[in-house]
Design a protein around this motif. Structure first.
Motif, PDB file in Angstrom:
ATOM      1  N   ASP A  77      13.661 -50.985  92.035  1.00  0.00           N
ATOM      2  CA  ASP A  77      14.329 -49.957  91.239  1.00  0.00           C
ATOM      3  C   ASP A  77      15.813 -50.271  91.087  1.00  0.00           C
ATOM      4  O   ASP A  77      16.391 -50.092  89.997  1.00  0.00           O
ATOM      5  CB  ASP A  77      14.159 -48.584  91.875  1.00  0.00           C
ATOM      6  N   ARG A  78      16.445 -50.730  92.151  1.00  0.00           N
ATOM      7  CA  ARG A  78      17.875 -51.048  92.074  1.00  0.00           C
ATOM      8  C   ARG A  78      18.131 -52.144  91.045  1.00  0.00           C
ATOM      9  O   ARG A  78      19.059 -52.047  90.228  1.00  0.00           O
ATOM     10  CB  ARG A  78      18.392 -51.493  93.447  1.00  0.00           C
ATOM     11  N   LEU A  79      17.307 -53.183  91.063  1.00  0.00           N
ATOM     12  CA  LEU A  79      17.493 -54.288  90.119  1.00  0.00           C
ATOM     13  C   LEU A  79      17.309 -53.817  88.673  1.00  0.00           C
ATOM     14  O   LEU A  79      18.089 -54.178  87.785  1.00  0.00           O
ATOM     15  CB  LEU A  79      16.504 -55.411  90.430  1.00  0.00           C
TER      16      LEU A  79
ATOM     17  N   LEU B  20      17.531 -50.681  87.495  1.00  0.00           N
ATOM     18  CA  LEU B  20      18.571 -49.727  87.116  1.00  0.00           C
ATOM     19  C   LEU B  20      19.881 -50.435  86.836  1.00  0.00           C
ATOM     20  O   LEU B  20      20.597 -50.092  85.877  1.00  0.00           O
ATOM     21  CB  LEU B  20      18.743 -48.678  88.206  1.00  0.00           C
ATOM     22  N   ASP B  21      20.239 -51.413  87.645  1.00  0.00           N
ATOM     23  CA  ASP B  21      21.455 -52.190  87.378  1.00  0.00           C
ATOM     24  C   ASP B  21      21.367 -52.870  86.017  1.00  0.00           C
ATOM     25  O   ASP B  21      22.348 -52.945  85.258  1.00  0.00           O
ATOM     26  CB  ASP B  21      21.688 -53.241  88.461  1.00  0.00           C
TER      27      ASP B  21
ATOM     28  N   HIS C 208       8.153 -45.007  90.178  1.00  0.00           N
ATOM     29  CA  HIS C 208       9.424 -45.508  89.652  1.00  0.00           C
ATOM     30  C   HIS C 208       9.959 -44.673  88.487  1.00  0.00           C
ATOM     31  O   HIS C 208      11.128 -44.802  88.124  1.00  0.00           O
ATOM     32  CB  HIS C 208       9.253 -46.961  89.183  1.00  0.00           C
TER      33      HIS C 208
ATOM     34  N   ALA D 141      13.162 -42.508  88.997  1.00  0.00           N
ATOM     35  CA  ALA D 141      14.398 -43.288  89.057  1.00  0.00           C
ATOM     36  C   ALA D 141      14.831 -43.745  87.670  1.00  0.00           C
ATOM     37  O   ALA D 141      16.001 -43.627  87.294  1.00  0.00           O
ATOM     38  CB  ALA D 141      14.217 -44.497  89.975  1.00  0.00           C
TER      39      ALA D 141
ATOM     40  N   ASP E 138      12.238 -49.886  96.434  1.00  0.00           N
ATOM     41  CA  ASP E 138      13.651 -49.510  96.341  1.00  0.00           C
ATOM     42  C   ASP E 138      14.478 -50.659  95.779  1.00  0.00           C
ATOM     43  O   ASP E 138      15.364 -50.443  94.933  1.00  0.00           O
ATOM     44  CB  ASP E 138      14.193 -49.100  97.716  1.00  0.00           C
ATOM     45  N   GLU E 139      14.209 -51.866  96.234  1.00  0.00           N
ATOM     46  CA  GLU E 139      14.932 -53.027  95.732  1.00  0.00           C
ATOM     47  C   GLU E 139      14.601 -53.265  94.262  1.00  0.00           C
ATOM     48  O   GLU E 139      15.476 -53.586  93.458  1.00  0.00           O
ATOM     49  CB  GLU E 139      14.585 -54.268  96.567  1.00  0.00           C
TER      50      GLU E 139
END
Length: 265
Positions: free
Chosen positions: A256-258, A260-261, A34, A37, A253-254
């Motif tokens: 990391d998205r959470l 990063l948001d 992670h 990212a 991936d999910e």
């Protein structure tokens, strides 16, 4: 004489700093998939917990108590000239992160908690947990690290991880086997959930933005996260579908998205 804790850590990136606290039997290396990212948006500080990885492994279990390790964490921030950080903690690291945030909220810009708990309120249940953690610590010292890891990999909490690829399972096992038996045993004795001061009454005082993450297959921690969501008005809860306790491992991936948001807001 009180023994000082010496944290091993990895730091890379830029601007805002996100400090990463791993779970029991993990290490800073648990976050390796992670870091790339996260480092696009923040300076990344991944820390080995006491008794894990290359951090100190004191023989005195009292040095693993959350107030003591919180003090050591804050001293590390001072050493690195970090006034405030975004703090992300998973499981045991989430409990540590909550203790840090309630102890020194002025040092935490944002708080992200994955599969974390504020502790056990009921004294009898807390005592039972201390006893069971003590027995598990004794098992580690008596039977050795590999026997313990064989047991730990097969507890119900990690059932959903059996669907992961053989390569991911092997890497997870390798990380666990790199830890110290004494360090893991004393983490259970000093930093186990049964030793933690329940923090429920302090949650309403947290004013920083808070992200709560849990996997839908982990019913216990989904319920705990929902309870925390109700106790912390400004928090946001994200339940990740088809994931268990280790969302970052099972749905990277999910996850990391959470995160990063959350960093970008």
């Amino acid at each position: 004489m009180e023994q000082a804790l010496a944290y091993n850590y990895r730091r890379e990136g830029h601007s805002t700093t996100i400090a990463l606290l791993h779970g029991f039997t993990g290490s800073a290396a648990s976050w390796n998939p992670h870091i790339a990212a996260f480092s696009g948006f923040a300076d990344v500080l991944a820390i080995d917990a006491p008794g894990h990885g290359n951090s100190s492994t004191p023989a005195d279990s009292a040095l693993y108590l959350l107030p003591h390790t919180t003090e050591a964490f804050l001293k590390l921030l001072d050493t690195l000239n970090l006034a405030r950080v975004v703090l992300l903690g998973y499981s045991m690291g989430g409990r540590q992160a909550l203790h840090i945030a309630t102890t020194a909220p002025e040092r935490i810009k944002k708080l992200a908690l994955e599969s974390a708990t504020p502790g056990i309120i009921d004294p009898a249940e807390r005592a039972n947990r201390r006893e069971s953690d003590g027995k598990l610590a004794d098992f580690i010292e008596r039977e050795g690290l590999e026997a313990f890891v064989n047991h730990w990999e097969n507890i119900p909490l990690f059932e959903s991880q059996k669907q992961l690829s053989p390569a991911i399972i092997a890497a997870q096992r390798a990380h666990r086997l790199q830890n110290s038996p004494i360090g893991l045993a004393n983490s259970l004795r000093g930093a186990g959930t049964g030793m933690q001061e329940p923090l429920h009454a302090k949650l309403h005082s947290l004013k920083m933005p808070i992200l709560l993450i849990a996997g839908e297959l982990d019913l216990k921690f989904c319920a705990i996260a929902q309870q925390m969501r109700e106790l912390i008005p400004q928090s946001r809860l994200e339940i990740v579908q088809e994931a268990g306790h280790a969302v970052h491992l099972e749905k990277p991936d999910e996850f990391d998205r959470l995160v990063l948001d959350f960093l970008k807001v």
